[in-house]
Enzyme design. Structure first.
Site, mmCIF file in Angstrom:
data_model
loop_
_atom_site.group_PDB
_atom_site.id
_atom_site.type_symbol
_atom_site.label_atom_id
_atom_site.label_comp_id
_atom_site.label_asym_id
_atom_site.label_seq_id
_atom_site.Cartn_x
_atom_site.Cartn_y
_atom_site.Cartn_z
ATOM 1 N N SER A 103 45.480 43.523 40.047
ATOM 2 C CA SER A 103 45.026 42.651 41.104
ATOM 3 C C SER A 103 43.951 41.646 40.689
ATOM 4 O O SER A 103 43.751 40.659 41.383
ATOM 5 C CB SER A 103 44.455 43.494 42.249
ATOM 6 O OG SER A 103 43.288 44.172 41.831
ATOM 7 N N LYS B 189 35.227 38.683 40.545
ATOM 8 C CA LYS B 189 36.341 38.942 41.455
ATOM 9 C C LYS B 189 35.816 38.913 42.881
ATOM 10 O O LYS B 189 34.742 39.461 43.158
ATOM 11 C CB LYS B 189 36.927 40.307 41.109
ATOM 12 C CG LYS B 189 38.183 40.696 41.874
ATOM 13 C CD LYS B 189 38.693 42.067 41.404
ATOM 14 C CE LYS B 189 40.027 42.433 42.015
ATOM 15 N NZ LYS B 189 40.537 43.729 41.494
ATOM 16 N N SER C 189 44.230 47.408 37.458
ATOM 17 C CA SER C 189 43.969 46.032 37.907
ATOM 18 C C SER C 189 43.083 45.193 36.998
ATOM 19 O O SER C 189 42.919 43.994 37.241
ATOM 20 C CB SER C 189 43.366 46.048 39.312
ATOM 21 O OG SER C 189 44.363 46.270 40.282
#
Lengths: 99, 495
Positions: B154, B79, B178
């Site tokens: 997310s 990420k 997330s």
């Protein structure tokens, strides 16, 4: 729970966020909506309930050995800055000269 | 015969060790898959093919030497909230466009030490604030099972790339759901460890009392293998625990007969899609068929998790994001005074959702409101934690949905923050309590969109999650490898 445009502008100043007029209007409505949802916490009786800052016990203070180690090289530390001078970050004056 | 990019980590690790394939070949296969799927999925802010092939060559040398860890030579993705030395790390924000960290995050360093291969940095909601990856200022990531829909968020890019086959595993971060919500929406395994199990050092902070790094993978055992690499003490994160890290892979395969599972009645609510409820109920029955006992439990403060979270998280956000002033890094804007330059830099660099949360937190912490909002929310956090403490006196783990819906269309919730926040209604409470949670695929809706089952365990009981999830996965046919035919990206390549 209503937040006025003036309150939003004050909070934006505290947060150092330059917002447009349109943003101030939009956030006044949206933040009021969110605060109206949050207000349900007032229903609960929290007398004698201790606050939780961290949900998992950290087990007391954590300290590391006080041993000097190498710092990051100065040129690397400065590499991501937009404005540097003589090996330093260049910033605006924070104190103004009085007239 | 599977394509190389479709192997499990374990299968690839064996093939690498017997010399059937090299890491360079494996990595090239993944990069080819990435090139085939990325035009549709857009999971990566920046793919790193050159870094990947150099890493693969180094991994091959290490594999030949014979003492390589399990993840050596295995392609994975990070990420873009996780610092990578010399490789752009944006947090999905224009504020950090072009920012190249001068150090690796602790989790990045652990993967490097294990010899992994970095294929790229994945898209995310800006500063990890969102539930659909739509608040990214870079691009729109699509759900590989339904390209008209969001991947969740997310960590949407990290979930989507693993589902699509353009990485064997990825890392995400989970503050209020997330990792777990996008794993559910993208049909992969995703897990949030106990708060403190994995170091947060070098991960751009959102809400420091909640943030935790965790893995995505296509199978439970692959997920366990990655967590084994990440977990453990790091003295640069004072909240990281020095507790011994057990073998999570060994937990996979343990019998679940006799385990007691709690099904919280508050997690079956109005507004939940019927297909989701049916799949979760069927999953509970399946687990009972494997010898576990399911009992209904109550977590009475569940409905207060959302308002509690939306005070505590923004307060921490407003403090953590105060550092972005455009001076040491970031994209500065000019101003007449220092304060004006700061305000313009932050006004221009942050997107709408980030600004909304900074404002909310700044307001809740401002003079006169601190006790009414922040301290009260911390007290309710205690009540939410006590709900779980009491439940775990009766049960070994909790079984519930991960998200009330399957993947939703783009734009569906962008104009209504509360609707978007409700997308995390089943993951927030465990986050506030610091508990580990794992999501494993448990079905598809009529439109072939994935549904995920969430398992929650007591602090430090990740083993129980892997044990139950693995037993479930092995006895059903919902995992990504068994449902590749449902993917709607990358067709035209090998099928």
């Amino acid at each position: 729970m209503q937040m006025s445009r003036e309150e939003v502008a004050h909070v934006a100043w505290l947060a150092r966020l330059a917002l447009s007029e349109a943003e101030l209007e939009r956030y006044a409505g949206q933040l009021s909506g969110i605060l109206s949802h949050i207000v349900q916490l007032q229903e609960l009786d929290v007398t004698d309930i201790a606050p939780t800052a961290m949900a998992v016990e950290a087990g007391g203070n954590v300290v590391r050995a006080d041993v000097p180690t190498a710092s990051a090289p100065q040129d690397e530390v400065l590499a991501n800055a937009a404005d540097i001078e003589d090996g330093s970050f260049r910033v605006r004056a924070i104190l103004e000269e009085s007239a | 015969m599977s394509e190389m990019y479709e192997l499990t980590i374990e299968q690839a690790a064996i093939a690498l060790r017997v010399g059937a394939i090299s890491s360079v070949e494996l990595t090239q296969a993944v990069l080819d898959r990435l090139a085939a799927t990325e035009p549709a999925v857009a999971a990566f802010i920046e793919p790193t093919p050159e870094v990947a092939l150099a890493g693969a060559a180094a991994a091959d040398a290490r594999l030949r030497a014979g003492d390589a860890p399990l993840l050596c030579g295995i392609p994975g993705a990070l990420k873009d909230l996780i610092a990578t030395r010399g490789i752009q790390t944006t947090a999905g924000s224009q504020m950090l466009k072009g920012y190249r960290p001068i150090y690796d995050a602790h989790v990045t360093q652990r993967l490097i030490d294990a010899g992994y291969v970095l294929v790229g940095k994945t898209n995310l909601d800006e500063f990890a604030m969102g539930s659909s990856t739509e608040t990214s200022s870079y691009q729109t990531t699509r759900n590989p099972f339904c390209p008209d829909c969001v991947p969740g968020g997310s960590s949407g890019g990290s979930a989507a790339c693993v589902a699509a086959g353009s990485a064997f595993f990825s890392l995400g971060t989970d503050t209020g759901g997330s990792i777990r919500q996008p794993a559910s929406l993208c049909g992969v395994v995703g897990m949030k460890p106990t708060y403190g199990r994995v170091s947060r050092w070098g991960v751009i902070a959102m809400a420091s009392s909640l943030d935790q790094v965790g893995p995505f993978a296509r199978t439970v055992k692959d997920c366990a293998a990655v967590l084994e690499c990440l977990a453990g003490r790091d003295e640069r994160d004072a909240t990281s625990s020095s507790r011994a890290v057990p073998s999570y892979r060994e937990a996979c395969g343990r019998d679940i007969a006799g385990l007691k599972l709690g099904v919280p009645r508050e997690y079956f609510i109005d507004g939940m899609e019927p297909a989701v409820e049916q799949s979760i109920r069927a999953a509970v029955a399946q687990l009972e068929g494997l010898g576990a006992t399911a009992v209904e439990i109550s977590l009475p403060h569940t409905s207060y998790a959302l308002p509690t979270y939306y005070i505590i998280m923004p307060c921490e956000v407003s403090a953590n994001l105060a550092r972005f002033d455009g001076i040491r890094y970031g994209v500065p804007q000019p101003g007449e005074t220092m304060w004006e330059a700061y305000a313009k830099t932050r006004g221009a660099g942050f997107g709408a959702e980030v600004k909304r949360r900074i404002m909310l937190g700044t307001y809740a912490l401002s003079a006169g409101y601190h006790d009414a909002y922040y301290v009260r929310a911390q007290k309710v956090r205690t009540l939410i934690k006590q709900d779980f403490d009491q439940a775990f006196e009766q049960v070994d783990a909790i079984v519930c949905p991960a998200s009330p819906t399957t993947a939703f269309p783009f734009g569906a919730k962008m104009d209504d923050p509360i609707q978007m926040y409700l997308s995390d209604v089943f993951t927030l409470a465990a986050s506030l309590a610091g508990l580990p949670g794992l999501v494993v695929p448990c079905g598809f809706d009529a439109a072939s969109k994935p549904i995920g089952l969430q398992l929650i365990a007591p602090h430090w009981r990740e083993e129980t999650l892997f044990q139950v999830a693995h037993a479930f996965e092995q006895s059903t046919s919902w995992s990504q490898p068994q449902n590749r035919h449902r993917l709607r990206v990358g067709q035209g390549g090998a099928q």
